[in-house]
Design a protein around this motif. Sequence first.
Motif, PDB file in Angstrom:
ATOM      1  N   ILE A 117      -0.288   9.100   3.341  1.00  0.00           N
ATOM      2  CA  ILE A 117       0.850   8.976   2.421  1.00  0.00           C
ATOM      3  C   ILE A 117       0.643   9.881   1.203  1.00  0.00           C
TER       4      ILE A 117
ATOM      5  N   LYS B  36       1.216  13.367   2.132  1.00  0.00           N
ATOM      6  CA  LYS B  36       2.528  13.596   2.738  1.00  0.00           C
ATOM      7  C   LYS B  36       2.427  13.975   4.213  1.00  0.00           C
TER       8      LYS B  36
ATOM      9  N   SER C 104       2.198  12.458   8.338  1.00  0.00           N
ATOM     10  CA  SER C 104       2.832  11.401   9.124  1.00  0.00           C
ATOM     11  C   SER C 104       1.957  10.148   9.193  1.00  0.00           C
TER      12      SER C 104
ATOM     13  N   ASN D 218       3.431   7.732  11.334  1.00  0.00           N
ATOM     14  CA  ASN D 218       4.252   7.169  12.404  1.00  0.00           C
ATOM     15  C   ASN D 218       3.427   6.450  13.471  1.00  0.00           C
TER      16      ASN D 218
ATOM     17  N   CYS E 198       1.228   3.478  12.302  1.00  0.00           N
ATOM     18  CA  CYS E 198       2.013   2.252  12.127  1.00  0.00           C
ATOM     19  C   CYS E 198       2.298   1.551  13.454  1.00  0.00           C
TER      20      CYS E 198
ATOM     21  N   ASN F 189       5.225  -0.978  -0.367  1.00  0.00           N
ATOM     22  CA  ASN F 189       5.614   0.392  -0.046  1.00  0.00           C
ATOM     23  C   ASN F 189       6.729   0.344   0.999  1.00  0.00           C
ATOM     24  N   GLU F 190       7.970   0.620   0.564  1.00  0.00           N
ATOM     25  CA  GLU F 190       9.128   0.442   1.432  1.00  0.00           C
ATOM     26  C   GLU F 190       9.102   1.376   2.640  1.00  0.00           C
ATOM     27  N   SER F 191       8.642   2.591   2.458  1.00  0.00           N
ATOM     28  CA  SER F 191       8.597   3.548   3.573  1.00  0.00           C
ATOM     29  C   SER F 191       7.628   3.075   4.653  1.00  0.00           C
ATOM     30  N   PHE F 192       6.461   2.617   4.222  1.00  0.00           N
ATOM     31  CA  PHE F 192       5.476   2.079   5.169  1.00  0.00           C
ATOM     32  C   PHE F 192       6.044   0.880   5.914  1.00  0.00           C
TER      33      PHE F 192
ATOM     34  N   ARG G 297       9.184  -0.007   6.425  1.00  0.00           N
ATOM     35  CA  ARG G 297      10.270   0.382   7.336  1.00  0.00           C
ATOM     36  C   ARG G 297       9.723   0.974   8.629  1.00  0.00           C
ATOM     37  N   THR G 298       8.677   1.796   8.490  1.00  0.00           N
ATOM     38  CA  THR G 298       8.096   2.428   9.678  1.00  0.00           C
ATOM     39  C   THR G 298       7.484   1.388  10.604  1.00  0.00           C
TER      40      THR G 298
END
Length: 499
Positions: free
Chosen positions: A389, A392, A394, A396, A399, A458-461, A463-464
């Motif tokens: 993170i 920057k 991945s 993906n 997760c 961490n919203e991105s984490f 969501r993934t």
Amino acid sequence: MNKQLSISTLPLLGSGVHTPQYDLATTECGIVHIGPGAFHRAHQAYYTEKALAYGGDWRIHGVSMRSGTLKKALANQDNLYALCVVDNEPETHVIGAIKTLSTLAEDRDEVIAALASKKTKIVTLTVTEKGYCLNAQGHLDTEHADIKADLVDPDTPISAVGLLVKALKLRKQAGYADITIISCDNVSDNGKKLQKAVTEFATKTDETLGQWIAENIAFPCTMVDSITPATDDSFKAQVSTTLGLDDNWPIQREAFTQWVIEDTFSGPRPQWDKVGVTFTRDVSFFEKAKLRILNGTHSTLAYVGTLFGKETVYQAISTPAIKQLIANLLSEEIVPSLGESSGFDLNQYAQDIVKRYENQHIRHLLSQIAWDGSQKIPFRLLDTIRDNIKAKRSINLLCTGVAAWCLFVNNKAARNETITDPLDTLLTDLAKSVEFEPQALAKKLLALDTMFAELSVNESFKRTVLDKVDKLLAIEKQFAREQDTQERVSLFDVLKGDA
């Protein structure tokens, strides 16, 4: 009935069995090992066996802290035993590196004399992390029953820490500072932790002794690795056939083996560097690489494989799309997180790890690897996610492993099966509270700040991970319906796609 394996029967072995390449009658001990279990006999003793061919009195005096079982088992075979390397091209070695076996409870004077002897230059240990007797703050646990007893009576130690301090006290009196103490336990910073326990214990008994140890005795950190399956009756029978001799306690391991030692010693050492041991100034990089490349993919294999009915590592990695998932995870997200290191080919190490998983002769259960996920995942996957993170890169595929763990917890709880984890009760209660709805449970699990820390917000984490939960659920449902194996395998392709 076969004759017993021993020095006198070595000439009866077939030409395909590797035998000691040094004089068993005249080669003396220079190493004392505390905790001579199967891993030690398959690992450190094996490396020492090979190094003995280059000379030196480096045989091993093995010391069991309590059990006399090994001593009795090998007594009538001159402490020789067979080591079988289990692979497509198997090997059998007769190991003679262990010259003497003792039990502290039965042979206390002999053990202390060996540790204090001028001839002894190395002490190695495999006593598990519990044997270090450290508390949660990393200091000597003075409330530990064995430590309390040893502080009252330091001349009759029952702990490994107390035993080492007793021996070092005698060596200080005799002026023998040229000894190195090497932890071989699968513990990060193992040398530093062992040094902490020993010096703190010594200081409590004699402040000058603690200072002498700190100034004179090296405790190098190490990294050890090799899978050593248990010995059972069928394996013993197989070894007897191979040898044409009986062995009371043979052992086996996979072909892959690794030993990395911090290059800081108080005295001489065997020529381990000529037989595959790596000496380095920075063991921590090797530890980090193992944790992410080996342990990170192990956990991912365990949770993804279990989700789709696989029982062993070999079965999981033999599924083409799971293998591709692991290969992509390594090349795209794990190896890049480690940066550069001179002298350590990370890509080759990653390839070697996958090759290990493909060893059909090793039955490594995914259910065992899946134990204690709440404790393992932060180190095996989450730290890599954090680094990616920040850079920057991945996250993906990383997760995917986290999502598979969430589903693993849900499925276990829904089936009312025990989750082998320190948070067993909490995990089960969370699953029940959402009536085993996978997405709802995943959200609750990701909110555990004791496990996920700042990633829990961490919203991105999140969501993934939640997207991967949905994808895995969809695949799982289709997998249960499909009959054709090729169609099932193709369903895993979604795991390789972007979230």
